[in-house]
Design an enzyme around this catalytic site. Sequence first.
Site, PDB file in Angstrom:
ATOM      1  N   SER A  93       7.545  -2.470  86.797  1.00  0.00           N
ATOM      2  CA  SER A  93       6.769  -1.232  86.851  1.00  0.00           C
ATOM      3  C   SER A  93       6.109  -1.081  88.206  1.00  0.00           C
ATOM      4  O   SER A  93       5.786  -2.072  88.880  1.00  0.00           O
ATOM      5  CB  SER A  93       5.684  -1.248  85.766  1.00  0.00           C
ATOM      6  OG  SER A  93       4.748  -0.198  85.962  1.00  0.00           O
ATOM      7  N   TYR A 107      -1.215  -6.094  82.226  1.00  0.00           N
ATOM      8  CA  TYR A 107       0.099  -5.473  82.388  1.00  0.00           C
ATOM      9  C   TYR A 107       0.610  -5.639  83.826  1.00  0.00           C
ATOM     10  O   TYR A 107       1.771  -5.994  84.053  1.00  0.00           O
ATOM     11  CB  TYR A 107      -0.001  -3.988  82.026  1.00  0.00           C
ATOM     12  CG  TYR A 107       1.301  -3.241  82.066  1.00  0.00           C
ATOM     13  CD1 TYR A 107       2.260  -3.414  81.072  1.00  0.00           C
ATOM     14  CD2 TYR A 107       1.569  -2.327  83.091  1.00  0.00           C
ATOM     15  CE1 TYR A 107       3.461  -2.712  81.101  1.00  0.00           C
ATOM     16  CE2 TYR A 107       2.765  -1.615  83.124  1.00  0.00           C
ATOM     17  CZ  TYR A 107       3.701  -1.810  82.125  1.00  0.00           C
ATOM     18  OH  TYR A 107       4.883  -1.114  82.164  1.00  0.00           O
ATOM     19  N   ALA A 158      14.932  -1.224  73.005  1.00  0.00           N
ATOM     20  CA  ALA A 158      15.884  -0.101  73.019  1.00  0.00           C
ATOM     21  C   ALA A 158      15.352   1.163  72.365  1.00  0.00           C
ATOM     22  O   ALA A 158      15.947   2.232  72.527  1.00  0.00           O
ATOM     23  CB  ALA A 158      17.180  -0.518  72.331  1.00  0.00           C
ATOM     24  N   ALA A 164      -0.200  -7.940  85.979  1.00  0.00           N
ATOM     25  CA  ALA A 164       0.146  -9.347  86.204  1.00  0.00           C
ATOM     26  C   ALA A 164       1.494  -9.685  85.589  1.00  0.00           C
ATOM     27  O   ALA A 164       2.312 -10.399  86.190  1.00  0.00           O
ATOM     28  CB  ALA A 164      -0.941 -10.255  85.619  1.00  0.00           C
ATOM     29  N   SER A 165       1.748  -9.170  84.395  1.00  0.00           N
ATOM     30  CA  SER A 165       3.016  -9.471  83.717  1.00  0.00           C
ATOM     31  C   SER A 165       4.192  -8.884  84.473  1.00  0.00           C
ATOM     32  O   SER A 165       5.242  -9.524  84.623  1.00  0.00           O
ATOM     33  CB  SER A 165       2.992  -8.948  82.274  1.00  0.00           C
ATOM     34  OG  SER A 165       3.049  -7.531  82.218  1.00  0.00           O
ATOM     35  N   GLY A 213      12.317   2.525  72.857  1.00  0.00           N
ATOM     36  CA  GLY A 213      11.350   3.254  73.677  1.00  0.00           C
ATOM     37  C   GLY A 213      12.006   4.391  74.424  1.00  0.00           C
ATOM     38  O   GLY A 213      13.227   4.587  74.360  1.00  0.00           O
TER      39      GLY A 213
END
Length: 244
Positions: free
Chosen positions: A138, A151, A14, A153-154, A16
């Site tokens: 993303s 990142y 929260a 892959a996640s 960010g």
Amino acid sequence: MINFKNKKILITGATGGIGEYLVKKFISLDGEVLVTGTNDKKLENLKNEIPNIKVIKFDLSNHSEIENFVNDAISKLNGIDVLVNNAGITVDNLSLRMKNEEWQKVIDINLTSTFYLCKNVIKKMLKNKSGKIVNITSIVGHTGNIGQSNYAASKAGIIAMSKSLAIEYAKKNIFINCVSPGFIKTNMTDKISEEYKNLLISKIPMSRLGSGEDVSNTVAFLSSDMASYVTGETIHVNGGMYMA
């Protein structure tokens, strides 16, 4: 009109750039919001700015305690209707230079923690016979990016995982969707050079960076009763930069 009166909402990540917009959006729509993060100062500042939110400091890499965290959050909220998994980190490096711990840390926080949060929240939602989960992924999870194999892959994993969960719990009136932001104007993008920013914008058909409001509006829609026949989907908020 979308309204979350008497709805209980848990938001991770929260503090960010996007996270703050999410919190303010749900509060503006009369939701009861509990937030989590790891930065004491940022959590305190957020609490001072929005006094009616509830706050729990928690490190999502502590997987063995996620169930206790969820139970504590639900106790403080007196229930849960919406979970927004927004927390995530980047540890960038070219693949051949990426250390094992750089790979593992990003996967652990971005993907594994999201799964454990979903799993434990779904247990509670099953008792309520309803619930909404929105996982923030993303554009990189669709396109890949240099230096971000961990990142990417996640985030791609979150999308596939969300589809699987959506199939499992659709008949239980639990909706699981993703929002996939492109390049959003935050404190992070404010730090990049004008030359690189202009290069990014040149690749966006709408010729501008997105805003936190663009993302939070989409999350609010998916979390509301207006999205009563939408599950297992990913909505792209990227100005046309990537079209699925």
